[in-house]
Scaffold this motif. Structure first.
Motif, PDB file in Angstrom:
ATOM      1  N   ASN A  32      44.029  33.117   9.744  1.00  0.00           N
ATOM      2  CA  ASN A  32      42.637  33.298   9.325  1.00  0.00           C
ATOM      3  C   ASN A  32      42.462  33.071   7.830  1.00  0.00           C
ATOM      4  O   ASN A  32      41.459  32.511   7.385  1.00  0.00           O
ATOM      5  CB  ASN A  32      42.144  34.706   9.698  1.00  0.00           C
ATOM      6  CG  ASN A  32      42.714  35.782   8.800  1.00  0.00           C
ATOM      7  OD1 ASN A  32      43.927  35.922   8.678  1.00  0.00           O
ATOM      8  ND2 ASN A  32      41.842  36.532   8.150  1.00  0.00           N
ATOM      9  N   ARG A  33      43.448  33.478   7.030  1.00  0.00           N
ATOM     10  CA  ARG A  33      43.364  33.294   5.579  1.00  0.00           C
ATOM     11  C   ARG A  33      43.431  31.809   5.232  1.00  0.00           C
ATOM     12  O   ARG A  33      42.669  31.309   4.403  1.00  0.00           O
ATOM     13  CB  ARG A  33      44.499  34.054   4.902  1.00  0.00           C
ATOM     14  CG  ARG A  33      44.480  33.974   3.389  1.00  0.00           C
ATOM     15  CD  ARG A  33      45.633  34.785   2.820  1.00  0.00           C
ATOM     16  NE  ARG A  33      45.460  36.217   3.085  1.00  0.00           N
ATOM     17  CZ  ARG A  33      46.444  37.088   3.066  1.00  0.00           C
ATOM     18  NH1 ARG A  33      47.689  36.683   2.821  1.00  0.00           N
ATOM     19  NH2 ARG A  33      46.209  38.364   3.304  1.00  0.00           N
ATOM     20  N   ALA A  36      40.160  30.082   6.482  1.00  0.00           N
ATOM     21  CA  ALA A  36      39.013  30.492   5.678  1.00  0.00           C
ATOM     22  C   ALA A  36      39.028  29.818   4.310  1.00  0.00           C
ATOM     23  O   ALA A  36      37.988  29.368   3.812  1.00  0.00           O
ATOM     24  CB  ALA A  36      39.004  32.012   5.527  1.00  0.00           C
ATOM     25  N   ASP A  66      34.862  30.410  12.344  1.00  0.00           N
ATOM     26  CA  ASP A  66      34.763  31.246  11.149  1.00  0.00           C
ATOM     27  C   ASP A  66      33.326  31.749  10.995  1.00  0.00           C
ATOM     28  O   ASP A  66      32.404  31.273  11.667  1.00  0.00           O
ATOM     29  CB  ASP A  66      35.171  30.426   9.925  1.00  0.00           C
ATOM     30  CG  ASP A  66      35.701  31.297   8.797  1.00  0.00           C
ATOM     31  OD1 ASP A  66      35.422  32.508   8.803  1.00  0.00           O
ATOM     32  OD2 ASP A  66      36.397  30.758   7.907  1.00  0.00           O
ATOM     33  N   SER A  69      31.316  36.735   5.541  1.00  0.00           N
ATOM     34  CA  SER A  69      31.613  38.167   5.474  1.00  0.00           C
ATOM     35  C   SER A  69      30.345  38.991   5.304  1.00  0.00           C
ATOM     36  O   SER A  69      30.382  40.216   5.391  1.00  0.00           O
ATOM     37  CB  SER A  69      32.568  38.450   4.306  1.00  0.00           C
ATOM     38  OG  SER A  69      31.969  38.113   3.059  1.00  0.00           O
ATOM     39  N   GLU A 105      33.953  34.534  -1.643  1.00  0.00           N
ATOM     40  CA  GLU A 105      34.960  34.759  -0.608  1.00  0.00           C
ATOM     41  C   GLU A 105      36.297  34.127  -0.979  1.00  0.00           C
ATOM     42  O   GLU A 105      37.359  34.675  -0.657  1.00  0.00           O
ATOM     43  CB  GLU A 105      34.428  34.266   0.739  1.00  0.00           C
ATOM     44  CG  GLU A 105      33.217  35.098   1.185  1.00  0.00           C
ATOM     45  CD  GLU A 105      32.672  34.700   2.546  1.00  0.00           C
ATOM     46  OE1 GLU A 105      33.140  33.697   3.131  1.00  0.00           O
ATOM     47  OE2 GLU A 105      31.759  35.406   3.029  1.00  0.00           O
ATOM     48  N   LEU A 109      39.902  35.860  -1.055  1.00  0.00           N
ATOM     49  CA  LEU A 109      41.016  35.338  -0.267  1.00  0.00           C
ATOM     50  C   LEU A 109      42.240  35.033  -1.136  1.00  0.00           C
ATOM     51  O   LEU A 109      43.379  35.299  -0.735  1.00  0.00           O
ATOM     52  CB  LEU A 109      40.571  34.074   0.478  1.00  0.00           C
ATOM     53  CG  LEU A 109      39.638  34.315   1.662  1.00  0.00           C
ATOM     54  CD1 LEU A 109      38.893  33.031   2.024  1.00  0.00           C
ATOM     55  CD2 LEU A 109      40.426  34.827   2.863  1.00  0.00           C
ATOM     56  N   HIS A 244      36.239  42.513   5.178  1.00  0.00           N
ATOM     57  CA  HIS A 244      36.110  41.520   6.257  1.00  0.00           C
ATOM     58  C   HIS A 244      37.408  40.756   6.471  1.00  0.00           C
ATOM     59  O   HIS A 244      37.896  40.647   7.600  1.00  0.00           O
ATOM     60  CB  HIS A 244      34.983  40.550   5.905  1.00  0.00           C
ATOM     61  CG  HIS A 244      34.860  39.392   6.845  1.00  0.00           C
ATOM     62  ND1 HIS A 244      34.240  39.483   8.073  1.00  0.00           N
ATOM     63  CD2 HIS A 244      35.290  38.104   6.742  1.00  0.00           C
ATOM     64  CE1 HIS A 244      34.280  38.309   8.674  1.00  0.00           C
ATOM     65  NE2 HIS A 244      34.915  37.463   7.888  1.00  0.00           N
ATOM     66  N   PHE A 245      37.993  40.240   5.408  1.00  0.00           N
ATOM     67  CA  PHE A 245      39.195  39.419   5.541  1.00  0.00           C
ATOM     68  C   PHE A 245      40.460  40.250   5.703  1.00  0.00           C
ATOM     69  O   PHE A 245      41.499  39.726   6.112  1.00  0.00           O
ATOM     70  CB  PHE A 245      39.332  38.480   4.336  1.00  0.00           C
ATOM     71  CG  PHE A 245      38.280  37.414   4.299  1.00  0.00           C
ATOM     72  CD1 PHE A 245      38.203  36.457   5.293  1.00  0.00           C
ATOM     73  CD2 PHE A 245      37.344  37.381   3.273  1.00  0.00           C
ATOM     74  CE1 PHE A 245      37.213  35.483   5.274  1.00  0.00           C
ATOM     75  CE2 PHE A 245      36.363  36.408   3.241  1.00  0.00           C
ATOM     76  CZ  PHE A 245      36.298  35.451   4.245  1.00  0.00           C
ATOM     77  N   GLN A 250      40.693  39.632  12.371  1.00  0.00           N
ATOM     78  CA  GLN A 250      40.327  38.313  11.865  1.00  0.00           C
ATOM     79  C   GLN A 250      41.520  37.367  11.851  1.00  0.00           C
ATOM     80  O   GLN A 250      41.380  36.201  11.524  1.00  0.00           O
ATOM     81  CB  GLN A 250      39.755  38.439  10.434  1.00  0.00           C
ATOM     82  CG  GLN A 250      38.458  39.209  10.365  1.00  0.00           C
ATOM     83  CD  GLN A 250      37.325  38.499  11.046  1.00  0.00           C
ATOM     84  OE1 GLN A 250      37.231  37.283  11.006  1.00  0.00           O
ATOM     85  NE2 GLN A 250      36.473  39.248  11.726  1.00  0.00           N
TER      86      GLN A 250
END
Length: 255
Positions: A32-33, A36, A66, A69, A105, A109, A244-245, A250
């Motif tokens: 997810n990272r 994103a 995706d 957030s 975001e 991240l 969120h992340f 996620q």
């Protein structure tokens, strides 16, 4: 964090192997990272057909799963779902607020991938970026995510001037009730005062401009600002994006 700040402070004139070894390495092992980060960087940069090959080369079906957030209505909440493997104009982030959100975001991240904490990110923002904080505190967005006014010296000409000048072209103000009016407008004429709006929600301010940013010469067009006008809170957005992340749920996106 110390290594990151080290390069901001030493002012070295060269960049050799000894310096490279000090650079931090992003931990992109979480799907997810990685997804994103990739989709936000691509959507910020792939603005024209010149980036079509890059977009297609980096494409992942996970881009479409995706989401932001933040549920803020100024964001295109279906942006990611509408992305396509072949680059199209809507694959790029176009509004000021959406582009800001993508940068916010990414700001979250990257520190997460470096192993920083939320408190460390907030400290870096407060201590190392005072000018950015000042600009954030006086950059206003309309209901569609367009900057209606900013004090940023890097965005000269974006939004209304603080005060209307004699040489400024008249704007057209269209309220939901009543006839349109025309007058020279500065930000101070419509800026919320003491938390209260000067113009009702839904009011449209149409500003004629001469756009000389594209090949082919100046083009006359109209920029429309839609009330209400509001600020953004970067620290609050950092906290929301961090939670969120950081959510383990996620992390189940396909690679």
């Amino acid at each position: 964090m110390a290594k990151v700040e080290f390069f901001r402070s030493i002012g070295k004139k060269d960049f050799r192997d000894d310096s490279v070894r000090l650079l931090p390495v992003l931990d992109l092992s979480l799907a997810n990272r990685r997804i994103a980060l990739f989709v936000r960087v691509l959507s910020l940069n792939c603005l024209t057909t010149h980036y079509a090959d890059l977009w297609q080369e980096c494409w992942s079906p996970a881009f479409q799963q995706d989401h932001w957030s933040s549920p803020d209505p100024r964001l295109p909440q279906d942006f990611f779902q509408k992305l396509t493997p072949t680059w199209q104009r809507h694959c790029a982030l176009r509004t000021d607020y959406a582009r800001r959100q993508a940068l916010v975001e990414i700001d979250v991240l990257a520190p997460q991938a470096l192993g920083l904490t939320l408190d460390e990110l907030l400290t870096i923002y407060r201590v190392q970026f005072p000018v950015m904080r000042q600009y954030e505190q006086d950059t206003w967005y309309d209901a569609a995510g367009r900057i209606v006014f900013t004090a940023s010296k890097g965005l000269v000409g974006v939004g209304l001037p603080r005060k209307a000048g004699k040489r400024d072209v008249e704007c057209t103000v269209r309220s939901l009730e009543g006839c349109p009016t025309q007058r020279r407008l500065g930000w101070e004429d419509i800026q919320p005062k003491d938390g209260q709006p000067q113009v009702p929600a839904g009011t449209r301010v149409e500003r004629p401009i001469l756009d000389d940013t594209l090949p082919g010469g100046p083009v006359a067009r109209t920029i429309t600002y839609v009330a209400p006008f509001n600020l953004a809170n970067r620290e609050a957005d950092y906290r929301l994006a961090w939670a969120h992340f950081q959510n383990p749920n996620q992390g189940d996106l396909p690679t």
